[in-house]
Design an enzyme around this catalytic site. Structure first.
Site, PDB file in Angstrom:
ATOM      1  N   CYS A  90      23.096  -0.708  19.801  1.00 31.54           N
ATOM      2  CA  CYS A  90      24.122   0.330  19.700  1.00 31.54           C
ATOM      3  C   CYS A  90      25.046  -0.039  18.551  1.00 31.54           C
ATOM      4  CB  CYS A  90      24.905   0.402  21.017  1.00 31.54           C
ATOM      5  SG  CYS A  90      26.203   1.651  21.018  1.00 31.54           S
ATOM      6  N   HIS A 132      20.423   7.881  25.231  1.00 33.85           N
ATOM      7  CA  HIS A 132      21.416   6.871  24.826  1.00 33.85           C
ATOM      8  C   HIS A 132      22.701   7.555  24.334  1.00 33.85           C
ATOM      9  CE1 HIS A 132      22.522   2.909  22.794  1.00 33.85           C
ATOM     10  NE2 HIS A 132      23.366   3.765  22.245  1.00 33.85           N
ATOM     11  N   GLU A 133      22.536   8.557  23.459  1.00 32.65           N
ATOM     12  CA  GLU A 133      23.714   9.234  22.899  1.00 32.65           C
ATOM     13  C   GLU A 133      24.422  10.077  23.961  1.00 32.65           C
ATOM     14  OE1 GLU A 133      24.621   8.042  20.203  1.00 32.65           O
ATOM     15  OE2 GLU A 133      22.692   7.127  19.720  1.00 32.65           O
ATOM     16  N   HIS A 136      26.831   8.091  25.998  1.00 31.69           N
ATOM     17  CA  HIS A 136      28.126   7.833  25.345  1.00 31.69           C
ATOM     18  C   HIS A 136      29.159   8.891  25.731  1.00 31.69           C
ATOM     19  CE1 HIS A 136      27.687   4.398  22.684  1.00 31.69           C
ATOM     20  NE2 HIS A 136      26.535   4.840  22.212  1.00 31.69           N
TER      21      HIS A 136
HETATM   22 CO    CO Z   1      25.170   3.668  21.209  1.00 32.11          CO
END
Ligand code: CO
Length: 163
Positions: A90, A132-133, A136
């Site tokens: 990341c 993954h995004e 966030h």
């Molecule tokens: Co990330």
């Protein structure tokens, strides 16, 4: 743009929906894409540049040259199936990589920069990057997707490095 590094509190916030796709958002998105590419990133979410808003940019993995990018605004994951292990890093936890669990197949609905509804059914890397995004935007970082024992070890390492 500066990329926020763990444990910056903005990385743990619940982001709020984008209400207007206006010129400001369009220019922020293009700056984010530039920032992502300048560090050879494959995805960058708004909180990583200090904005608690629900959108992210990432590479379009269907483009073999990896030059096309996608922008997902107010994304919603509407189907999740299967499980894969993926080795992730990341930009907000630079230098650290570890295996995490992800869904293999997802369906994700989002607005694009023109305000059009788009439905994606990504596979492979694209699916993993979207997840993954997306995480966030809920203040979730990739260590949260590790097995507990792996996470404990990983958090000890990064807390030594970044605190
Ligand atoms: Co990330």
């Amino acid at each position: 743009m500066d990329i926020k590094i763990y444990p910056d509190p903005v990385l743990f916030e619940d982001c709020t929906d984008v209400n207007n796709i206006d010129d400001n958002l369009i220019s922020v998105v293009s700056e984010m894409i530039e920032t992502m590419k300048s560090v050879d990133g494959i995805g960058l979410a708004a909180p990583q540049v200090g904005l608690s808003k629900r959108f992210f940019v990432c590479l379009d993995f269907e483009d073999e040259n990896k030059s096309q990018t996608l922008v997902l605004i107010n994304p919603k994951i509407t189907k999740m199936e299967g499980r894969v292990e993926s080795k992730e890093g990341c930009l907000s936890i630079p230098g650290f990589y570890e295996y995490v669990y992800r869904y293999e197949d997802i369906e994700i609905k989002a607005l694009d920069l023109n305000g059009n509804d788009i439905v994606y059914t990504p596979r492979g890397m694209q699916s993993v990057v979207f997840q993954h995004e997306y995480d966030h935007l809920d203040g979730v970082l990739f260590p949260d997707r590790m097995s507990q024992i792996k996470k404990d070890i990983f958090m000890k390492k990064i807390n030594k490095e970044f605190r």
